[in-house]
Motif scaffolding. Structure first.
Motif, short mmCIF file in Angstrom:
data_model
loop_
_atom_site.label_atom_id
_atom_site.label_comp_id
_atom_site.label_asym_id
_atom_site.label_seq_id
_atom_site.Cartn_x
_atom_site.Cartn_y
_atom_site.Cartn_z
N VAL A 168 32.07 -69.89 1.64
CA VAL A 168 33.27 -69.57 0.60
C VAL A 168 32.53 -70.89 -0.56
CG1 VAL A 168 35.29 -70.32 -0.39
CG2 VAL A 168 35.04 -68.90 1.57
N GLU A 169 32.17 -72.07 -0.01
CA GLU A 169 31.75 -72.94 -0.94
C GLU A 169 30.11 -72.58 -1.63
OE1 GLU A 169 33.04 -75.85 -1.98
OE2 GLU A 169 34.99 -75.18 -0.73
N GLY A 170 29.54 -72.15 -0.82
CA GLY A 170 28.11 -71.46 -1.33
C GLY A 170 28.44 -70.49 -2.31
N ASN A 218 33.40 -81.57 3.85
CA ASN A 218 32.64 -83.13 3.54
C ASN A 218 32.61 -83.84 4.75
OD1 ASN A 218 31.99 -83.76 1.10
ND2 ASN A 218 33.92 -84.34 0.26
N LEU A 219 33.74 -83.83 5.60
CA LEU A 219 33.53 -84.65 6.90
C LEU A 219 32.42 -84.06 7.81
CD1 LEU A 219 37.30 -84.77 7.92
CD2 LEU A 219 35.76 -86.58 7.22
N LEU A 220 32.41 -82.58 7.89
CA LEU A 220 31.07 -82.30 8.69
C LEU A 220 29.83 -82.20 8.14
CD1 LEU A 220 33.04 -79.31 10.32
CD2 LEU A 220 32.39 -81.61 11.39
N ILE A 221 29.71 -82.10 6.76
CA ILE A 221 28.47 -81.93 6.24
C ILE A 221 28.41 -83.49 5.49
CG2 ILE A 221 26.95 -80.79 4.63
CD1 ILE A 221 28.63 -78.33 5.09
N LYS A 222 27.96 -84.63 6.08
CA LYS A 222 27.54 -85.91 5.57
C LYS A 222 26.36 -85.63 5.12
CE LYS A 222 29.51 -87.81 8.98
NZ LYS A 222 29.74 -88.87 9.65
N ARG A 223 25.85 -86.28 3.87
CA ARG A 223 24.60 -86.62 3.80
C ARG A 223 23.97 -87.90 4.46
NH1 ARG A 223 21.92 -84.16 -1.19
NH2 ARG A 223 23.33 -82.89 -1.71
N MET A 236 33.76 -79.36 -2.89
CA MET A 236 33.91 -78.97 -1.44
C MET A 236 35.02 -79.69 -0.74
SD MET A 236 30.75 -80.27 0.99
CE MET A 236 29.41 -79.35 0.34
N ASN A 237 35.73 -79.08 0.17
CA ASN A 237 36.85 -79.38 0.43
C ASN A 237 36.81 -80.59 1.60
OD1 ASN A 237 36.50 -78.48 3.19
ND2 ASN A 237 37.35 -76.60 2.46
N LYS A 238 37.67 -81.31 2.15
CA LYS A 238 37.68 -82.20 2.95
C LYS A 238 36.98 -82.21 4.34
CE LYS A 238 41.33 -84.96 0.88
NZ LYS A 238 42.90 -85.51 0.97
N PHE A 239 37.55 -80.94 4.85
CA PHE A 239 37.04 -80.59 6.11
C PHE A 239 35.36 -80.35 5.96
CE2 PHE A 239 35.67 -77.21 9.06
CZ PHE A 239 35.92 -77.84 10.55
N THR A 290 24.18 -73.52 -5.95
CA THR A 290 23.38 -74.59 -5.83
C THR A 290 23.68 -75.93 -5.07
OG1 THR A 290 24.38 -75.64 -7.82
CG2 THR A 290 22.66 -74.14 -8.15
N ASP A 291 24.74 -75.48 -4.23
CA ASP A 291 25.10 -76.32 -3.17
C ASP A 291 24.25 -76.40 -2.08
OD1 ASP A 291 26.59 -78.17 -1.46
OD2 ASP A 291 28.28 -76.97 -1.27
N SER A 292 23.41 -77.37 -1.95
CA SER A 292 22.43 -77.08 -0.68
C SER A 292 22.93 -77.38 0.33
CB SER A 292 21.07 -77.97 -1.40
OG SER A 292 21.67 -79.30 -1.19
N ASN A 293 24.07 -78.36 0.48
CA ASN A 293 24.65 -78.57 1.78
C ASN A 293 25.08 -77.34 2.44
OD1 ASN A 293 23.87 -81.38 2.00
ND2 ASN A 293 25.75 -81.92 0.82
N SER A 294 25.78 -76.63 1.61
CA SER A 294 26.41 -75.24 2.07
C SER A 294 25.31 -74.35 2.48
CB SER A 294 27.29 -74.61 1.26
OG SER A 294 28.40 -75.40 0.78
#
Length: 155
Positions: free
Chosen positions: A46-48, A6-11, A1-4, A53-57
């Motif tokens: 794109v990440e998905g 990651n910043l917007l999708i914090k757990r 996952m890229n930095k952008f 399996t990236d549930s955040n995306s």
């Protein structure tokens, strides 16, 4: 996952006692501009695609693109007495109220028991990802409730 992303999708797990949804919504809601919404949608897609399996995306895309579906689901919920009660009371199924052991103590044909069995079978936690990008508290609750109970429908 890229930095952008990651910043917007914090757990951030809900650690609220009592499950007050209004407080949960205010704590987790992240207002974003239309440009950020488009950028986050593309990035999450794109990440998905790179990692399905990236549930955040997947959660992010759902929040950014499901407004119409959430409104229809809200109307459907409001069309029954049980649905209206759920919308009014906004109950939450989370670890501040229940453990998996608590869920397993419910009757066999209850939502609680079936949800406990589902979580146990797939080695999952009770808490679902909080809704962050839906700007309506009512629709955010509908999506939260959907996340809490829809996985149980696959049994």
């Amino acid at each position: 996952m890229n930095k952008f992303t990651n910043l917007l999708i914090k757990r951030t797990a809900s650690s609220l006692k009592g499950g007050d949804f209004r407080e949960l919504f205010r704590k987790n809601y992240i207002p974003i501009t239309q440009f950020e919404k488009v950028l986050l949608s593309v990035t999450s897609c794109v990440e998905g695609l790179k990692n399905p399996t990236d549930s955040n995306s997947v959660a992010c895309i759902t929040e950014l693109t499901s407004n119409r579906a959430l409104r229809k689901l809200q109307i459907l919920m409001n069309s029954t007495p049980d649905g209206r009660r759920i919308i009014k009371n906004r109950p939450l199924i989370d670890s501040s109220k229940y453990s998996i052991k608590d869920l397993m103590a419910f009757p066999d044909d209850s939502l609680g028991r079936r949800y406990g069995e589902f979580l146990t079978t797939y080695n999952l936690e009770i808490d679902r990802a909080p809704v962050r990008y839906v700007n309506s508290e009512d629709l955010a609750y509908v999506l939260t409730r959907f996340r809490q109970v829809s996985l149980n429908d696959y049994k």
